[in-house]
Design a protein around this motif. Structure first.
Motif, mmCIF file in Angstrom:
data_model
loop_
_atom_site.group_PDB
_atom_site.id
_atom_site.type_symbol
_atom_site.label_atom_id
_atom_site.label_comp_id
_atom_site.label_asym_id
_atom_site.label_seq_id
_atom_site.Cartn_x
_atom_site.Cartn_y
_atom_site.Cartn_z
ATOM 1 N N GLU A 125 42.074 43.105 39.689
ATOM 2 C CA GLU A 125 42.686 42.098 40.536
ATOM 3 C C GLU A 125 44.184 42.347 40.522
ATOM 4 O OE1 GLU A 125 43.663 37.408 40.127
ATOM 5 O OE2 GLU A 125 41.689 38.063 39.469
ATOM 6 N N LYS A 126 44.797 42.301 41.674
ATOM 7 C CA LYS A 126 46.238 42.528 41.759
ATOM 8 C C LYS A 126 46.980 41.288 41.282
ATOM 9 C CE LYS A 126 46.137 46.592 43.729
ATOM 10 N NZ LYS A 126 46.654 47.768 43.142
ATOM 11 N N THR A 174 49.892 41.865 32.375
ATOM 12 C CA THR A 174 49.933 43.127 33.119
ATOM 13 C C THR A 174 49.235 44.243 32.344
ATOM 14 O OG1 THR A 174 52.156 43.632 32.288
ATOM 15 C CG2 THR A 174 52.007 42.560 34.435
ATOM 16 N N GLU A 207 37.588 47.404 40.641
ATOM 17 C CA GLU A 207 39.020 47.418 40.909
ATOM 18 C C GLU A 207 39.679 46.217 40.265
ATOM 19 O OE1 GLU A 207 42.006 47.183 44.718
ATOM 20 O OE2 GLU A 207 40.126 48.269 44.918
ATOM 21 N N SER A 230 53.530 40.878 45.530
ATOM 22 C CA SER A 230 53.110 41.811 44.481
ATOM 23 C C SER A 230 54.237 42.007 43.467
ATOM 24 C CB SER A 230 52.732 43.153 45.094
ATOM 25 O OG SER A 230 53.883 43.790 45.615
ATOM 26 N N LYS A 276 50.114 38.823 40.917
ATOM 27 C CA LYS A 276 51.107 38.384 41.890
ATOM 28 C C LYS A 276 52.221 37.602 41.204
ATOM 29 C CE LYS A 276 48.603 39.427 45.631
ATOM 30 N NZ LYS A 276 49.011 40.331 46.645
ATOM 31 N N ASN A 301 45.430 43.705 32.544
ATOM 32 C CA ASN A 301 44.993 43.977 33.910
ATOM 33 C C ASN A 301 44.970 45.470 34.189
ATOM 34 O OD1 ASN A 301 45.925 44.300 37.040
ATOM 35 N ND2 ASN A 301 44.508 42.584 36.737
ATOM 36 N N SER A 302 46.022 46.177 33.757
ATOM 37 C CA SER A 302 46.082 47.617 34.019
ATOM 38 C C SER A 302 45.023 48.394 33.234
ATOM 39 C CB SER A 302 47.475 48.170 33.717
ATOM 40 O OG SER A 302 47.758 48.078 32.342
#
Length: 91
Positions: free
Chosen positions: A4-5, A54, A2, A23, A7, A57-58
């Motif tokens: 990492e979200k 972003t 998964e 978020s 922030k 990450n995506s």
């Protein structure tokens, strides 16, 4: 694995302490909080993840692949003289 979200953070400028974190979807909350902090006299800055951050990450890129991507972006910018979007011939 998964991702990492990422922030958005509001930091105190003098101490670099994180005062607020949320978020990306709640970005408006960070700006409201920052405004409230400035109203009471604190100097703050809002840190948003960049478009490149972003994107990587995506896509779920590993840390090594992310660094490789950032290096390739830096190289491209260094090798690109001027701008293809602006006509500087009049100068």
């Amino acid at each position: 694995m998964e991702n990492e979200k990422l922030k958005i953070q509001v930091l105190d400028v003098s101490s670099n302490q994180v005062l607020f974190e949320c978020s990306l979807e709640d970005s408006q909350k960070a700006y409201v909080f920052a405004g409230e902090m400035e109203d009471i006299g604190l100097h703050v800055k809002v840190l948003n993840p960049t478009l490149a951050e972003t994107l990587t990450n995506s896509l779920g890129l590993s840390h090594e692949k992310t660094l490789e991507y950032f290096k390739s972006m830096d190289h491209e910018l260094e090798e690109h003289e001027g701008s293809c979007c602006v006509d500087n011939s009049a100068k």
